[in-house]
Design a protein around this motif. Structure first.
Motif, PDB file in Angstrom:
ATOM      1  N   GLU A  97      92.545 -52.729  -7.720  1.00 28.02           N
ATOM      2  CA  GLU A  97      93.651 -52.770  -8.652  1.00 28.02           C
ATOM      3  C   GLU A  97      94.125 -51.319  -8.858  1.00 28.02           C
ATOM      4  OE1 GLU A  97      92.400 -54.273 -12.736  1.00 28.02           O
ATOM      5  OE2 GLU A  97      92.188 -56.406 -11.626  1.00 28.02           O
ATOM      6  N   TYR A  98      93.315 -50.380  -8.865  1.00 27.74           N
ATOM      7  CA  TYR A  98      93.858 -48.851  -9.214  1.00 27.74           C
ATOM      8  C   TYR A  98      94.783 -48.557  -7.818  1.00 27.74           C
ATOM      9  CZ  TYR A  98      93.777 -43.883 -10.185  1.00 27.74           C
ATOM     10  OH  TYR A  98      93.922 -42.834 -10.763  1.00 27.74           O
ATOM     11  N   HIS A 101      97.975 -50.265  -8.249  1.00 22.77           N
ATOM     12  CA  HIS A 101      98.639 -49.764  -9.464  1.00 22.77           C
ATOM     13  C   HIS A 101      99.188 -48.349  -8.880  1.00 22.77           C
ATOM     14  CE1 HIS A 101      99.730 -48.589 -13.536  1.00 22.77           C
ATOM     15  NE2 HIS A 101      99.479 -47.317 -13.095  1.00 22.77           N
TER      16      HIS A 101
ATOM     17  N   HIS B 444      92.919 -50.152 -17.896  1.00 20.70           N
ATOM     18  CA  HIS B 444      94.364 -50.297 -17.283  1.00 20.70           C
ATOM     19  C   HIS B 444      95.272 -49.368 -18.039  1.00 20.70           C
ATOM     20  CE1 HIS B 444      94.157 -53.320 -14.331  1.00 20.70           C
ATOM     21  NE2 HIS B 444      93.090 -53.909 -14.764  1.00 20.70           N
TER      22      HIS B 444
END
Ligand SMILES: Cc1cc2nc3c(=O)[nH]c(=O)nc-3n(C[C@H](O)[C@H](O)[C@H](O)COP(=O)(O)O)c2cc1C
Ligand code: SF4
Ligand code: FES
Lengths: 157, 447, 781
Positions: A97-98, A101, B444
């Motif tokens: 995910e990082y 992103h 996040h």
């Protein structure tokens, strides 16, 4: 089609097998070709087929069977993140995910500047080092915390 | 360059005395007593049968997953065979949770080469290949280097160490296909084809690589051989337990403080292994453990805590030691999500040739996926079990079973959690708790 | 022998048999998809799972070797549960649209799902969709239906000898395809349609034109090559809709070449003749049969009266039936002419009249398939004899050694022991080299005159290797292919082969070119005692010709000569199923039935008489050839033309009820003086008869005409030849051959023997050229 150097490497692979089994060198030949040309075009596969004396469709079978061959152009850096369970337990998803992103792309996408392609990988046999990711099929990066990922991306320019 | 942490191992045989940056090199290996076993059999002209007998006595069982007795396997190779015979090492290590072969090859490649040379001597094979997992490219390159060293040192090639024995060994790399770990898929792959397993019989011992008699063993299996030759089968057996000789390298991953490879005698209590790994991460409770690689049935934490780490003890508890990949899950784990990821793996990696596996793995994955995403139906759990039953035992290779066993065992041992998921359309383990389990969870908002 | 029990029944099978073999032996049906008796075992569909006593899980019958004392249950609960489980998996991603599937009614999946499928699907997810592939003009695809049995892939690898299809990707994403949109070009490709158990691969020409249950199935025989493949012709409303193989292990096994399978399209083509026609005052007029036949009878009578009967000649297609040929020669002889021949492509008739010279295979096809050493001289093997080549491919796999002498090194798709690629003019010398080498190696003497000539003949390494191979065999066969039979010195080649076979104790023969290459001899459709053969009838033009089923301007050895002779004749009677160039030169055109509309027989190259009946009624006014010839005989008042049926004609042709063809099949050619030609420096033509141009029917089959095998002829030669001619292999060139010329594209083809130019025959664009071999000039335009 391929450079002399690549052909020399392919010949070295062919020499590993009995002379009547040149086809055994197809995986290595495709890997070498991909390393040189970035991805496997139809022409490249046909070239490898004729170089090894095997049907083009048999080369295509191999090229589409194994994950690490790219049958479409990829970015300068192909980053494959392992998200399999052992890795996931130690942050594989988070690392993925990082990276997504940071790069602003999802799996199987390439950044608009053509620099990075992101792939989701299966177990790379390095679960103890999770999270792990692989750069251009050859460079294994271990313990990829967000800081490590930042550092890596800064290096891969 | 990493350094192998000696205290991580009890009575190490394969990972012993690996100190220093370059200890994998031939010079250091020889300094550690390497190639002495090969030298010994060549000097003493040990009859091949004697080596096989020694192995049988050692109770060495294949470290690739099935635990097949190695001495027995070697004895299947036809002795009086006119043509070429082959020896193959399986370093494809793709079973989720397994990463020991990588370390063996990184830190002690010559031990595998020596083990293979001894095996070649014992079975009369003149040519061998080591098939190395594609994703660990540096290991492939290093093994190539080690081969060059061994050739230059006279340990491989024609007339090894001046004897009549010749053995050529080459490295072959994979390129991303789990199924190539299955021995006949691996052979097909060396032949330059898709790695689709063959139906057996015929077995590799009669129809293997290029249709010739072939023996295939796991990296760790070969690596165990020099020690056995030097110290004797009986000694090896003594280190472990009856029927479970020697040490075994466990790959521990997941929710422990120190994931890594641990070489310990067969029969060491699981609790002891957990302790060596620095215990559970964050001191949390062990919820579940897959003791032998993702293809083996999961066991609940309390059952696991009672087990010893050997083939028979784990089998008694209802799972299998497999490749010795110990996947540790603490209470932050959502079992539905975990199963979803595993089912995806088998769906993704099915070679696609036989019907139950090609069609069934996708079905299983989709149903688990549906449950995980809040679209499960009450009848889904029985459906999962029934579809698993229709796959297991009906396929060409054991990938079918590998896909079915986790599903069945997850549903069996954690059924209430699955039911909760179906009923409430969300995880039993709250999402923020799940996140706490991750080693590197990043908020996040922060990224 | 091993003994086992299947569902309580005892069976004995040889060592190495599988449970499936054993079940087949006692007629126990075990459901299956991937298993096929002619293909390797894949064991991938898992439909054939059965219970085996003591085995912990069900085993696939197709792949499980029988062990002595085994107890197998094919219908036990364990077996049926497993089978049903597999069926469920097969169906979850299979479309449920049988009503619109072309395979409907003959689908193994549909059939088995009735017995093994569940009533409702437990699979509620989305079904897989696979994009279709364009595999060329013959095979239609609907790849979503594919069940991944890989029969089609194995067929290519194992039977056709060329891997054109493969399975790409893995797991659920697996799909059957050819390399990047290539078509499937094998001359045997259509067999995958039969092999595909579902509607994934179907016949493009047949697609959606009928349902199987609307079709009646009738037996027939392929009229195309020397093998005479057995056919099932499927008919709806008096129209041939489809052709399938009729299994005959001794002839075509379960295969057909694409030519056998798809040529039927021509039978329904616009180019069929419908009525008899007369040319009057330069205009074609449709007439009734009576008028037409009277005209013919009167015409022949008049020509005979004014120029003598010997001024009439008959050219018969070697694809005519035995009955037609018999009656045609009888008619000519009744008129008093000996000029009749069916060997239209032959140039050398020096063996005529020699003892026993009835060229045939020299052995049954079954023996051919069991030879362990084979030499073939002058053959475009795959294209001339697709299924015989397939037999050799299978025997080569079992270790037999096949060698070739030929003018082109086309890949026969089988492992060759050795080959000599030389100009046709050097065929004889090549054979002589082998003879010399065999004689040396075996220390034997051979024909003295030949021996003298070979003294200075150098023996090449290939010749020596072929000789050694042939010597080492137990069952050795030597064969002359089409090009050798069409060779200007065919008689000498036959004599050389005979001598070689004698030295080796081998058998020899020819690979029969046409459906009735043997039948023509048996029918006596060749000149005797001073009659003119197919060649001399053209070189010494006749006043009148009867042309049966042939297009001489495409089917004769020298099309130019044929066209000239026919155009200068006073009367030409063309009996044909199709409109042809006869409209330019003929005076009467009679529509006669193709093989599907008449009864008749073909004698194949092994001497097997294969009779067949009409499968449909003749189109419009078309009539069976044998009836037309019978009426003509009657109109001419000739004796012995009162046959009631084609069977009666056949009996007469064969020489009696119990006459055996076998007695007449003799390949030996007696003593023939061989003079080894000195090779010339001229550029030589080599003509193949491309597989889909070889006869009037196939020429008009639209789908076959769209295949790669039907591309227009070019002038192909190797780089060295091109260089000597100052060409680059990409330009237009003018070819001159005698008085003929043609303009073609030059093409580089390293397979062509040095000094040769390969220019196909039997095609419009090359019909203005002369003989199939011989000197030509090539110049850049
Ligand atoms: C799907 C599947 C994957 C496998 N993967 C591996 C692997 O990665 N490494 C390995 O050594 N054995 C693997 N095996 C087991 C091998 O088939 C084989 O049993 C083993 O290599 C034999 O070596 P051993 O007797 O030394 O254990 C796998 C088996 C299956 C069915
Ligand atoms: S296309 Fe037909 S023959 Fe080929 S694999 Fe699919 S089902 Fe089998
Ligand atoms: S017929 Fe046996 S597995 Fe397909």
């Amino acid at each position: 089609m391929l450079s002399q150097d690549a052909l020399k490497r392919i010949d070295r692979e062919i020499a590993k097998y009995p002379p009547e089994h040149k086809q055994s060198a197809v995986m290595a030949s495709l890997a070498i070709a991909q390393e040189e040309t970035g991805w496997l075009s139809n022409d490249t596969m046909e070239f490898v087929a004729s170089y090894l004396g095997m049907p083009a469709i048999a080369v295509f079978e191999v090229a589409t069977f194994y994950n690490m061959y790219d049958l479409a152009p990829v970015g300068k850096y192909k980053i494959t993140v392992c998200t399999n369970l052992p890795c996931a337990l130690s942050g594989g998803y988070d690392a993925a995910e990082y990276v997504q992103h940071k790069l602003g792309i999802g799996f199987n996408e390439t950044t608009p500047d053509g620099k990075y392609t992101l792939k989701e990988g299966e177990c790379m046999g390095a679960c103890g080092d999770a999270p792990v990711l692989l750069v251009n099929n050859t460079r294994m990066c271990s313990w990829m915390t967000p800081e490590q990922i930042d550092k890596l991306l800064a290096e891969l320019k | 360059m990493l350094k192998i942490d000696q205290p991580m191992h009890i009575k190490p045989q394969i990972l012993a005395n690996l100190e220093g940056e370059k200890s994998w090199r031939l010079k250091d290996y020889v300094a550690r007593g390497g190639y002495a076993a090969l030298r010994k059999i060549l000097r003493e002209k040990t009859p091949p049968e004697k080596i096989i007998a020694e192995l049988k006595e050692s109770a060495l069982r294949g470290r690739g997953g099935a635990g097949f007795p190695t001495g027995l396997k070697w004895s299947f190779m036809p002795k009086q065979y006119a043509g070429e015979k082959y020896l193959v090492c399986n370093s494809d290590e793709g079973e989720p949770g397994t990463f020991k072969d990588r370390d063996i090859l990184r830190y002690n490649p010559h031990m595998v080469i020596e083990g293979m040379a001894i095996a070649a001597y014992a079975m009369g094979t003149a040519r061998g290949y080591n098939y190395i997992h594609g994703e660990v490219w540096d290991v492939y390159l290093r093994f190539e280097e080690a081969l060059d060293e061994a050739r230059a040192g006279g340990f491989l090639g024609q007339k090894i160490l001046g004897s009549d024995f010749s053995f050529e060994l080459f490295a072959h790399h994979g390129y991303g296909a789990y199924i190539c770990g299955e021995e006949t898929g691996l052979l097909e792959s060396i032949e330059g084809k898709k790695g689709q397993p063959r139906y057996k019989p015929p077995f590799p011992a009669s129809f293997g690589l290029y249709g010739k008699p072939t023996t295939i063993n796991n990296t760790e299996t070969f690596a165990a051989v020099p020690w056995i030759i030097m110290n004797g089968g009986a000694k090896y057996l003594e280190v472990g337990k009856p029927n479970n000789g020697g040490t075994k390298i466990f790959s521990v991953s997941g929710h422990v403080n120190r994931p890594g490879v641990y070489e310990i005698p067969m029969g060491t209590p699981f609790a002891r292994l957990l302790e060596m790994c620095g215990g559970m991460r964050g001191g949390r409770k062990l919820k579940a453990c897959i003791p032998g690689g993702s293809s083996m049935p999961v066991l609940p934490g309390d059952v696991m805590m009672q087990c010893d780490m050997d083939y028979d003890s784990i089998a008694k508890a209802g799972s299998m030691l497999g490749s010795g990949a110990v996947i540790i899950m603490d209470e932050t784990t959502c079992m539905v999500k975990a199963l979803q990821r595993l089912s995806y793996f088998y769906f993704e990696e099915s070679c696609g040739q036989c019907t139950p596996c090609r069609e069934g793995t996708g079905w299983l994955y989709r149903v688990v996926h549906r449950i995980e995403h809040g679209e499960g139906r009450p009848e889904d759990l029985d459906l999962l079990t029934s579809v698993s039953d229709n796959i297991a035992g009906r396929t060409i290779c054991a990938l079918g079973d590998a896909a079915a066993l986790p599903v069945k065992s997850f549903v069996k041992h954690f059924r209430p959690e699955f039911e909760y998921h179906i009923e409430n359309k969300k995880c039993l383990v709250p999402v923020d708790v799940q996140r706490a389990g991750s080693r590197i969870y990043v908020e996040h908002a922060a990224c | 022998m091993l003994e086992l029990e299947i569902d309580g029944k005892q069976v004995q099978v040889p060592e190495g048999s599988t449970v499936m073999d054993a079940a087949n032996k006692i007629g126990t049906f075990i459901p299956h998809f991937c298993y096929h008796k002619k293909l390797s075992i894949a064991a991938n569909c898992r439909m054939c799972l059965v219970e085996v006593e003591k085995a912990p899980k069900p085993l696939p019958a197709c792949a499980t070797p029988v062990a002595n004392g085994m107890k197998v249950k094919t219908r036990s609960e364990q077996a049926v549960t497993a089978q049903k489980g597999v069926m469920e998996f097969l169906l979850i991603n299979h479309p449920l649209d049988c009503p619109i599937c072309d395979q409907g009614g003959e689908c193994q999946l549909q059939d088995l799902s009735i017995g093994y499928g569940g009533s409702a699907s437990r699979y509620q997810e989305e079904k897989r969709v696979v994009v279709n592939k364009n595999l060329g003009p013959l095979i239609a695809t609907d790849m979503t239906r594919c069940i991944h049995c890989t029969r089609c892939v194995r067929f290519g690898q194992e039977i056709a000898g060329i891997m054109e299809l493969g399975v790409a990707n893995r797991g659920e994403h697996s799909e059957i395809l050819a390399f990047v949109d290539r078509t499937v070009d094998s001359e045997l490709s259509g067999n995958v349609i039969d092999l595909c158990p579902v509607g994934a691969l179907t016949s493009k020409p047949f697609r959606f034109s009928a349902r199987t249950w609307e079709l009646s199935r009738r037996k027939s025989v392929s009229p195309h090559d020397g093998l005479g493949a057995n056919l099932v012709v499927q008919v709806k409303l008096n129209e041939v809709k489809r052709v399938l193989p009729l299994e005959n292990e001794d002839v075509n096994e379960c295969w057909l070449s694409d030519k056998d399978r798809f040529s039927y399209e021509a039978l329904n083509s616009e180019q069929r003749l419908r009525r008899p026609m007369l040319k009057q005052g330069g205009q074609w007029k449709e007439v009734d049969w009576q008028t037409a036949l009277e005209y013919v009878a009167n015409g022949f009578k008049a020509v005979a009266a004014s120029h003598g009967a010997a001024s009439i000649g008959a050219l018969l297609s070697p694809h005519s039936t035995l009955e037609e040929m018999y009656l045609a020669q009888k008619l000519m002889r009744g008129l008093g002419s000996e000029n009749v021949d069916f060997r239209l492509r032959q140039r050398d008739f020096s063996l005529d009249g020699k003892a026993g010279a009835t060229p045939w295979l020299g052995m049954p096809v079954a023996d051919f398939a069991r030879l362990d050493r084979v030499l073939v001289v002058g053959s475009f093997l795959r294209k001339d004899h697709p299924l015989l080549a397939q037999r050799l491919r299978q025997s080569a796999k079992k270790g037999s050694q096949v060698s070739l002498i030929h003018a082109t090194a086309d890949d026969p798709l089988l492992p060759l022991h050795a080959s000599m690629t030389v100009a046709p003019a050097a065929f004889a010398a090549s054979l002589a080299q082998i003879i010399k080498s065999v004689a040396e190696q075996k220390a034997l003497a051979f024909d003295n005159a030949l021996y003298q000539q070979t003294q200075t003949l150098p023996v090449s390494a290939e010749a020596r290797s072929i000789a050694a191979s042939l010597i080492s065999g137990a069952r050795v066969g030597i064969f002359l292919g089409n090009l050798a039979q069409q060779h200007p010195a065919a008689g000498q080649l036959a004599a050389l082969v005979q001598e070689l076979a004698r030295l080796l104790g081998a058998r020899f023969g020819v690979l029969g070119e046409a459906a009735n290459s043997v039948g023509g001899y048996v029918a006596g459709a060749l000149p005797q005692g001073g009659g003119l053969n197919a060649r001399s009838m053209l070189e010494q033009p006749r006043k009148a010709y009867l042309v049966l089923h042939a297009e001489p301007e495409l089917d004769c050895a020298n099309p130019l000569l044929a066209a000239q002779a026919l155009s200068s004749a006073e009367m030409v009677v063309a009996m044909s199923a199709f409109q042809t160039r006869a409209s330019d030169y003929a005076d009467v055109i009679l529509p006669v039935a193709p093989f599907t509309e008449t009864s008749g027989s073909f004698i194949n190259t092994e001497g097997r008489v294969q009779g067949f009946n009409a499968v449909v009624k003749p189109l419009d006014q078309t009539r069976p050839g044998w009836k037309v010839l019978r009426v003509l005989g009657n109109l001419l008042g000739l004796a012995g033309f009162d046959f009631e049926s084609s069977e009666a004609v056949r009996v007469a042709a064969l020489g009696g009820e119990r006459a055996s063809v076998a007695d007449r099949l003799r390949s030996d050619v007696g003593a023939v003086a061989v003079i080894l030609a000195t090779t010339s420096s001229a550029v030589e033509r080599v003509a193949d008869v491309p597989i889909h141009f070889a006869d009037p029917i196939v020429r008009r089959a639209p789908s076959l005409q769209r295949t790669r095998d039907a591309c227009a002829p070019t002038a192909r030669m190797n780089t060295a030849t091109l260089g000597r001619l100052g060409l680059n292999g990409r330009e237009k060139v003018r070819i001159r051959q005698g008085q003929g010329e043609a303009v073609l594209e030059s093409v580089v083809d390293e397979a062509v023997a040095d000094g040769c130019v390969r220019i196909a025959a039997a095609h419009e664009t090359t019909s203005a050229l002369g003989d199939m071999t011989g000197p030509i000039t090539v110049e850049r335009i």
